[in-house]
Write a protein that holds these residues in place. Structure first.
Motif, mmCIF file in Angstrom:
data_model
loop_
_atom_site.group_PDB
_atom_site.id
_atom_site.type_symbol
_atom_site.label_atom_id
_atom_site.label_comp_id
_atom_site.label_asym_id
_atom_site.label_seq_id
_atom_site.Cartn_x
_atom_site.Cartn_y
_atom_site.Cartn_z
ATOM 1 N N ARG A 81 0.669 -1.092 -0.108
ATOM 2 C CA ARG A 81 -0.051 -0.103 -0.095
ATOM 3 C C ARG A 81 0.957 1.349 0.078
ATOM 4 O O ARG A 81 2.098 1.395 0.451
ATOM 5 C CB ARG A 81 -1.007 -0.017 0.994
ATOM 6 C CG ARG A 81 -1.907 -1.301 1.536
ATOM 7 C CD ARG A 81 -2.848 -0.946 2.398
ATOM 8 N NE ARG A 81 -3.977 -2.143 2.503
ATOM 9 C CZ ARG A 81 -3.751 -3.337 3.244
ATOM 10 N NH1 ARG A 81 -2.718 -3.296 3.939
ATOM 11 N NH2 ARG A 81 -4.793 -4.272 3.242
ATOM 12 N N SER A 82 0.300 2.197 -0.658
ATOM 13 C CA SER A 82 0.993 3.448 -0.622
ATOM 14 C C SER A 82 0.853 4.444 0.803
ATOM 15 O O SER A 82 1.441 5.669 0.641
ATOM 16 C CB SER A 82 0.696 4.216 -1.816
ATOM 17 O OG SER A 82 -0.709 4.531 -2.029
ATOM 18 N N SER A 83 -0.248 4.150 1.614
ATOM 19 C CA SER A 83 -0.424 4.748 2.488
ATOM 20 C C SER A 83 -0.824 3.840 3.565
ATOM 21 O O SER A 83 -1.635 2.974 3.653
ATOM 22 C CB SER A 83 -1.729 5.828 2.033
ATOM 23 O OG SER A 83 -2.160 6.362 3.555
ATOM 24 N N ALA A 84 -0.115 4.079 4.955
ATOM 25 C CA ALA A 84 -0.238 3.118 6.019
ATOM 26 C C ALA A 84 -1.809 3.170 6.331
ATOM 27 O O ALA A 84 -2.249 4.400 6.941
ATOM 28 C CB ALA A 84 0.910 3.419 7.173
ATOM 29 N N GLY A 85 -2.268 1.938 6.677
ATOM 30 C CA GLY A 85 -3.423 2.082 7.261
ATOM 31 C C GLY A 85 -4.692 1.994 6.265
ATOM 32 O O GLY A 85 -6.051 2.221 6.685
ATOM 33 N N ASN A 86 -4.371 2.485 5.071
ATOM 34 C CA ASN A 86 -5.474 2.909 4.049
ATOM 35 C C ASN A 86 -5.682 1.711 3.170
ATOM 36 O O ASN A 86 -4.882 1.392 2.169
ATOM 37 C CB ASN A 86 -4.989 4.167 3.273
ATOM 38 C CG ASN A 86 -6.182 4.527 2.159
ATOM 39 O OD1 ASN A 86 -7.262 3.858 1.965
ATOM 40 N ND2 ASN A 86 -5.864 5.742 1.510
ATOM 41 N N ASN B 195 -7.534 1.230 0.702
ATOM 42 C CA ASN B 195 -7.687 1.673 -0.695
ATOM 43 C C ASN B 195 -6.620 1.983 -1.521
ATOM 44 O O ASN B 195 -6.603 2.431 -2.671
ATOM 45 C CB ASN B 195 -8.894 2.781 -0.467
ATOM 46 C CG ASN B 195 -10.215 2.456 0.019
ATOM 47 O OD1 ASN B 195 -10.794 1.091 -0.195
ATOM 48 N ND2 ASN B 195 -10.941 3.184 0.845
ATOM 49 N N ALA B 196 -5.408 2.270 -0.749
ATOM 50 C CA ALA B 196 -4.198 2.811 -1.181
ATOM 51 C C ALA B 196 -3.367 1.624 -1.735
ATOM 52 O O ALA B 196 -2.196 1.377 -1.468
ATOM 53 C CB ALA B 196 -3.614 3.492 -0.321
ATOM 54 N N VAL B 197 -4.014 0.401 -2.347
ATOM 55 C CA VAL B 197 -3.194 -0.635 -2.736
ATOM 56 C C VAL B 197 -2.462 -0.455 -4.126
ATOM 57 O O VAL B 197 -2.914 0.292 -5.085
ATOM 58 C CB VAL B 197 -4.275 -1.962 -2.994
ATOM 59 C CG1 VAL B 197 -3.343 -3.131 -3.408
ATOM 60 C CG2 VAL B 197 -4.923 -2.307 -1.697
ATOM 61 N N ILE B 198 -1.321 -0.810 -3.906
ATOM 62 C CA ILE B 198 -0.361 -0.723 -5.230
ATOM 63 C C ILE B 198 -0.362 -1.966 -5.786
ATOM 64 O O ILE B 198 -0.445 -2.052 -7.188
ATOM 65 C CB ILE B 198 1.102 -0.281 -4.736
ATOM 66 C CG1 ILE B 198 1.099 1.049 -3.993
ATOM 67 C CG2 ILE B 198 2.139 -0.250 -6.079
ATOM 68 C CD1 ILE B 198 2.713 1.206 -3.401
ATOM 69 N N ALA B 199 -0.268 -2.954 -5.128
ATOM 70 C CA ALA B 199 -0.505 -4.488 -5.657
ATOM 71 C C ALA B 199 -0.819 -5.372 -4.636
ATOM 72 O O ALA B 199 -0.405 -5.162 -3.445
ATOM 73 C CB ALA B 199 0.919 -4.892 -6.508
ATOM 74 N N GLN B 200 -1.468 -6.289 -4.913
ATOM 75 C CA GLN B 200 -1.802 -7.689 -4.140
ATOM 76 C C GLN B 200 -1.808 -8.943 -4.745
ATOM 77 O O GLN B 200 -2.273 -9.390 -5.829
ATOM 78 C CB GLN B 200 -3.403 -7.395 -3.583
ATOM 79 C CG GLN B 200 -3.805 -8.457 -2.747
ATOM 80 C CD GLN B 200 -5.236 -8.360 -2.300
ATOM 81 O OE1 GLN B 200 -5.781 -7.465 -2.348
ATOM 82 N NE2 GLN B 200 -5.713 -9.219 -1.403
ATOM 83 N N LEU B 201 -0.598 -9.666 -4.299
ATOM 84 C CA LEU B 201 -0.210 -10.545 -4.735
ATOM 85 C C LEU B 201 -0.831 -12.051 -4.211
ATOM 86 O O LEU B 201 -0.719 -12.116 -2.809
ATOM 87 C CB LEU B 201 1.508 -10.925 -4.600
ATOM 88 C CG LEU B 201 2.239 -9.734 -5.434
ATOM 89 C CD1 LEU B 201 3.808 -10.074 -5.365
ATOM 90 C CD2 LEU B 201 1.793 -9.578 -6.919
#
Length: 605
Positions: A404-409, A411-417
């Motif tokens: 994530r690009s923001s801790a605790g957010n 909705n701020a997913v960069i990638a999910q593997l």
């Protein structure tokens, strides 16, 4: 010879003698001041025509800042070559200026200067202005040339060096590039024998390429960038024909083996078509190019090697990595052997959520780098259905990693593997935002699991930090024996009463300093028993206890040796927990050499 003929030759000889005297008079005179074309501004020029003696006219025009040949063939022109000639003409000054009166006085004719049949005639247009130049004969030494500006009186003599900027044939001014490198490209369409065109587009925000056709997918930005650089750098090897009636099929250009269109937004600005190899030269290919609104009839050859990436199939243009980092990572959530979350605190400080120990920022960055470097071994399935997900172990994956690009957010997913089932050499993996199923080399997954699957792997590797000058004593226990070394000052060490053996104070001083900065090479275990045989821990092994001036003690126990790494396993107690780690090899050399107890008959040494 009759008298009439003799008279004619006498007149000619006299005229030549007079011309030579006239020329020598001016050749030895002072140089004339001022440019020949003082009002010429190269930036304002819109057209130029060159008429070489005995050759076809070469004509070029400038539109929207770009030069293009219009005679004897329509083709992109070399802007630098044309600008070089215009810049030279702007600065051209005469070595000698010959007035019209002087020409008349010496009865010199245009033929004698070479103006009647000039080497070159040059016409320059700039709006409603135009200039015409006639380049005549060279002077007797050959280093100067006669020049006339039509419409002005007299003539000039200039240095002949500037003549090298004048084209002798149209090829001297042809653009040898394959496409116009000045056009920024953000869209590419190509066909190279594939069933469907491949369309690529660059994102205006993150500048990464995506594939639009034949499927929506992340593209191989590195490959595309390098392929474009190779395309821009490629050059024409030889111009073959300008005949618009040429049989393109004979060159493999109808249809072409490769069609490549480059665009800006919705507009195509250039295109290149590549055909077959010339006879007996597999390194070259026939080619033809297009402009934004024109198909050029010229066929040429070019080296094939710089263009090979464009012959790739669909998967060659797809991103070979599982993820691309489009933003700085602020949080990593791991689901595997245990679940934990890494969060960035500040610019580059990291914490393991729920743990009391500090995190190692360098190790976290290595984790991120490892993830970003995971290469796709195989494109397994491009349209995964629910049954497919079950078959590949991805319907309910036991291993996940979320960036994530923001801790605790959330909705701020960069990638999910998502990691699924494994087979002989491959682990199936999927991104949550894509339908595709990929194959990841099983060795890569095993390394990922071994290095980063536990939260405590990310503990700060600095075990303790004290200055060597604060050490008062070092006590060694090994094989039931004890030796104590007292610190009496810088580089001053002595054995305590009852301890025997020999010591090297300078080396022990260095060993004490390095022990004060002890850093784990790699964490191996947490909450380990004091005599865990898996790590070779044993009460008879070497134990080092460092006593400090404030009364605190620091103790490290050694386990199994690692001969190939020239170090050993070791254990320390931190926050009441027993931690096992790989001892740093450099420090271990000091320990094994200067801080061990040689075998003895027992007692206190």
């Amino acid at each position: 010879m009759n008298s009439r003929t003799t008279g004619i030759w006498f007149v000619i000889a006299a005229a030549m003698f007079a011309f030579i005297l006239f020329w020598e008079h001016h050749a030895n005179g002072p140089a004339a001041a001022g440019n020949i074309l003082p009002e010429l501004k190269p930036a304002a020029v819109t057209g130029i025509e060159i008429f070489p003696a005995g050759a076809m006219e070469i004509s070029a025009t400038r539109t929207n800042g770009n030069w293009q040949l219009v005679k004897p063939v329509i083709y992109p022109a070399q802007t630098t070559a044309i600008e070089a000639l215009l810049g030279t003409l702007q600065k051209l000054v005469p070595a000698t200026r010959i007035s019209a009166a002087e020409l008349r006085a010496h009865q010199a004719t245009e033929a004698e200067f070479g103006f009647e049949d000039p080497q070159f005639s040059i016409t320059i247009e700039a709006g409603d202005r135009n200039w015409q130049l006639k380049v005549g004969n060279k002077t007797a030494p050959g280093d100067q040339v006669f020049l006339r500006a039509v419409g002005s009186d007299g003539a000039f003599v200039t240095d002949a060096d500037w003549l090298r900027f004048i084209p002798r044939s149209v090829n001297d001014w042809r653009d040898t590039g394959l496409v116009d490198a000045g056009n920024a490209c953000d869209r590419i369409v190509l066909t190279n024998g594939t069933k469907a065109p491949i369309e690529l587009q660059r994102d205006a925000t993150n500048h990464l390429w995506r594939m639009l056709r034949p499927l929506q997918a992340r593209a191989n930005s590195g490959l595309i960038t390098e392929a474009l650089q190779g395309l821009y750098a490629a050059r024409v090897t030889q111009f073959v024909t300008d005949d618009p009636r040429a049989d393109l099929a004979a060159f493999g250009l109808q249809p072409a083996d490769l069609d490549l269109w480059l665009g800006q937004g919705t507009n195509f600005v250039a295109a290149l078509h590549l055909g077959k190899n010339p006879t007996n030269d597999a390194t070259q290919v026939f080619a033809r190019r297009e402009g934004s609104n024109m198909v050029f009839t010229t066929v040429f050859t070019t080296a094939k090697d710089p263009l090979l990436p464009w012959y790739g199939q669909v998967n060659n243009f797809r991103d070979p990595y599982l993820l691309e980092l489009t933003a700085p990572v602020a949080e990593i959530e791991v689901h595997g052997q245990n679940r934990f979350i890494l969060q960035r605190r500040g610019s580059n400080d990291w914490a393991v959520v729920g743990e009391k120990f500090p995190a190692d920022a360098e190790n976290v960055q290595q984790f991120i780098k490892f993830l970003a470097g995971l290469r796709i071994a195989e494109f397994v399935n491009d349209v995964a259905t629910p049954p497919d997900l079950t078959a590949y172990g991805l319907a309910a994956p036991t291993n996940q990693i979320i960036l994530r690009s923001s801790a605790g957010n959330t909705n701020a997913v960069i990638a999910q593997l998502l990691f699924g089932a494994a087979q002989t050499n491959e682990m199936f993996v999927k991104r949550a935002d894509e339908d595709f199923i990929y194959g990841l080399a099983l060795s890569d997954f095993n390394n990922l699991n071994a290095l980063y699957s536990q939260s405590w792997f990310f503990r700060d590797r600095r075990i303790w930090d004290f200055d060597g000058t604060n050490v008062t004593a070092i006590t060694l226990h090994q094989n039931g024996q004890t030796r104590q070394i007292i610190h009496n000052g810088f580089n001053q060490w002595s054995l305590a009463p009852g301890s025997q053996g020999s010591i090297e104070p300078h080396s022990i001083e260095e060993a004490a300093y390095r022990l004060g900065k002890l850093t784990a090479y790699y964490w191996l275990g947490r909450n380990v028993a004091e005599t865990d045989t898996n790590y070779g821990l044993n009460p008879n092994n070497l134990q080092i206890t460092v006593e400090l001036k404030n009364g605190e003690k620091r103790t490290v126990d050694f386990g199994r040796e690692l001969p190939t790494a020239q170090t050993a396993l070791a254990a320390v107690t931190l926050e009441g927990e027993r931690w096992v780690f790989i001892f740093p090899p450099v420090v271990y050399q000091f320990v094994s050499t200067y801080l061990t107890i040689p075998a003895s008959r027992g007692g206190i040494l």
